[in-house]
Motif scaffolding. Structure first.
Motif, short mmCIF file in Angstrom:
data_model
loop_
_atom_site.label_atom_id
_atom_site.label_comp_id
_atom_site.label_asym_id
_atom_site.label_seq_id
_atom_site.Cartn_x
_atom_site.Cartn_y
_atom_site.Cartn_z
N ARG A 159 31.77 35.70 38.92
CA ARG A 159 31.34 36.20 40.10
C ARG A 159 32.12 36.06 41.70
O ARG A 159 32.50 37.07 42.34
CB ARG A 159 29.34 36.13 40.80
CG ARG A 159 28.44 36.20 39.75
CD ARG A 159 27.24 35.11 39.58
NE ARG A 159 26.41 36.01 38.46
CZ ARG A 159 25.48 35.10 38.48
NH1 ARG A 159 25.39 34.12 39.25
NH2 ARG A 159 24.65 34.67 38.06
N SER A 160 32.27 35.53 41.96
CA SER A 160 33.54 34.53 43.06
C SER A 160 35.10 35.98 42.67
O SER A 160 35.39 35.81 43.59
CB SER A 160 34.22 32.98 43.15
OG SER A 160 34.57 33.69 44.23
N LEU A 161 35.39 35.59 41.80
CA LEU A 161 36.37 36.23 40.75
C LEU A 161 36.26 37.80 41.26
O LEU A 161 37.38 38.85 42.12
CB LEU A 161 36.54 35.75 40.00
CG LEU A 161 37.69 34.42 39.57
CD1 LEU A 161 37.58 34.30 38.00
CD2 LEU A 161 38.99 34.15 40.51
N LYS A 162 34.85 38.68 40.80
CA LYS A 162 34.69 39.65 40.53
C LYS A 162 34.45 40.21 42.17
O LYS A 162 35.04 41.51 42.27
CB LYS A 162 33.61 39.83 39.75
CG LYS A 162 33.73 39.39 38.57
CD LYS A 162 32.59 40.04 37.46
CE LYS A 162 32.64 41.59 37.58
NZ LYS A 162 32.13 42.68 36.89
N ARG A 163 33.90 39.82 43.15
CA ARG A 163 33.52 40.33 44.62
C ARG A 163 35.54 39.71 44.91
O ARG A 163 35.68 40.23 45.74
CB ARG A 163 33.07 38.81 45.22
CG ARG A 163 31.32 38.93 44.66
CD ARG A 163 30.69 38.08 45.73
NE ARG A 163 31.05 36.97 46.09
CZ ARG A 163 30.56 35.96 45.14
NH1 ARG A 163 29.43 36.20 44.37
NH2 ARG A 163 30.63 34.30 45.15
#
Length: 323
Positions: A159-163
């Protein structure tokens, strides 16, 4: 060939710049305003200062000297490199590079530098930031793919990478929008002309204008092709040593990649490019080599269109001077 009282070759690094005067020899100064002022004090009248285009480092000194009414030239690093190779020089230091730049300027007619406008300066700054963000986005995409390959063991990381990727997408879109608005202020005519070339999209046209300072950096299409790095290099010696023709990978990588992508559409919609592609493929050459030739042709067409001031037209583009 040189009409100046003294010629100075300058090699610039992050902290210092080395110089070699045709009469005074070697010296070194800090790469800051104090160093610029110290250099200015020793400059004789009717001198020329020549430096290579080195991204961030040369810009401040070139602007400072130009505004101090000193004749400045910013030359293509590839031209100096080839000059050094022709002289078979084996020693390479900052001191020797400064002398090589000085020797190059003494032997060649060098272009005179004109200070960038505020719009041009901001465009270059935006372009460099855009390049940095594009690299970061590619890295984020690769990391996301890696997480997906692993089966996403950590949803938090994923999720952090997607953000991060979403944020970069937003920043890149904002920079491209700002670049477009700035270029339209000063180069709307060139932007319009370039987008008449079948295969050239708005983004590639935008990058071409920013990177070439509205095509003012280059006198011939061949110089521009060399700068971008889509000039074929031939590996051949006598009759015994032969190799595949390939492009020179020195030059502006981002612009080269964009032109290569444009080549796919140009093969469909650009008559001259389609003919080149079919001719090369029909000779049994690889499709990649044919696309490189198309990218080269596209760039020459862009150069001819801008210099002529006429929009693309199949009937006249072939007779425009593009070499």
């Amino acid at each position: 060939m040189n009409k100046y009282k003294e010629t100075f070759g300058v090699d610039i690094s992050k902290d210092v710049f080395d110089l070699h005067g045709s009469n005074s020899g070697h010296d070194q100064f800090k790469n800051n305003e104090k160093g610029f002022k110290s250099f200015l004090k020793i400059l004789p009248q009717d001198s020329i200062v020549v430096m290579e285009a080195t991204g961030y480092y040369h810009y401040r000194l070139a602007q400072f000297l130009y505004k101090s009414n000193i004749v400045v030239s910013v030359v293509n690093p590839l031209s100096v490199k080839r000059f050094i190779q022709m002289k078979l020089a084996k020693v390479k230091t900052d001191k020797s590079d400064a002398k090589a730049i000085c020797d190059y300027a003494m032997a060649n007619e060098v272009p005179l530098y004109s200070a960038l406008t505020d719009v041009q300066a901001e465009c270059l700054q935006l372009f460099r930031l855009l390049d940095s963000y594009l690299k970061k986005r590619t890295a984020a995409k690769n990391k996301l793919h890696g997480e997906e390959t692993l089966g996403i063991p950590s949803k938090f990381v994923y999720r952090s990478l997607k953000r991060d990727r979403k944020h970069l997408d937003k920043e890149i879109a904002g920079i491209e929008e700002r670049l477009l608005s700035l270029v339209r202020k000063e180069q709307q005519q060139q932007l319009t002309l370039l987008t008449t070339v079948p295969g050239i999209g708005i983004k590639t046209a935008l990058f071409l204008i920013v990177v070439t300072d509205g095509f003012s950096k280059f006198e011939t299409a061949a110089q521009l092709c060399s700068y971008v790095g889509i000039t074929p290099t031939i590996r051949e010696s006598g009759s015994s040593v032969r190799g595949r023709s390939r492009i020179s990978k020195v030059g502006n990588k981002k612009l080269r990649n964009l032109l290569f992508l444009c080549a796919f559409n140009a093969c469909k919609y650009n008559k001259a490019c389609r003919e080149i592609y079919e001719r090369i493929v029909n000779k049994g050459k690889s499709k990649k080599l044919a696309l490189i030739a198309v990218a080269n042709k596209l760039l020459k067409q862009c150069f001819a269109i801008v210099k002529s001031g006429l929009p693309y037209d199949d009937a006249h583009v072939s007779v425009l001077k593009i070499n």
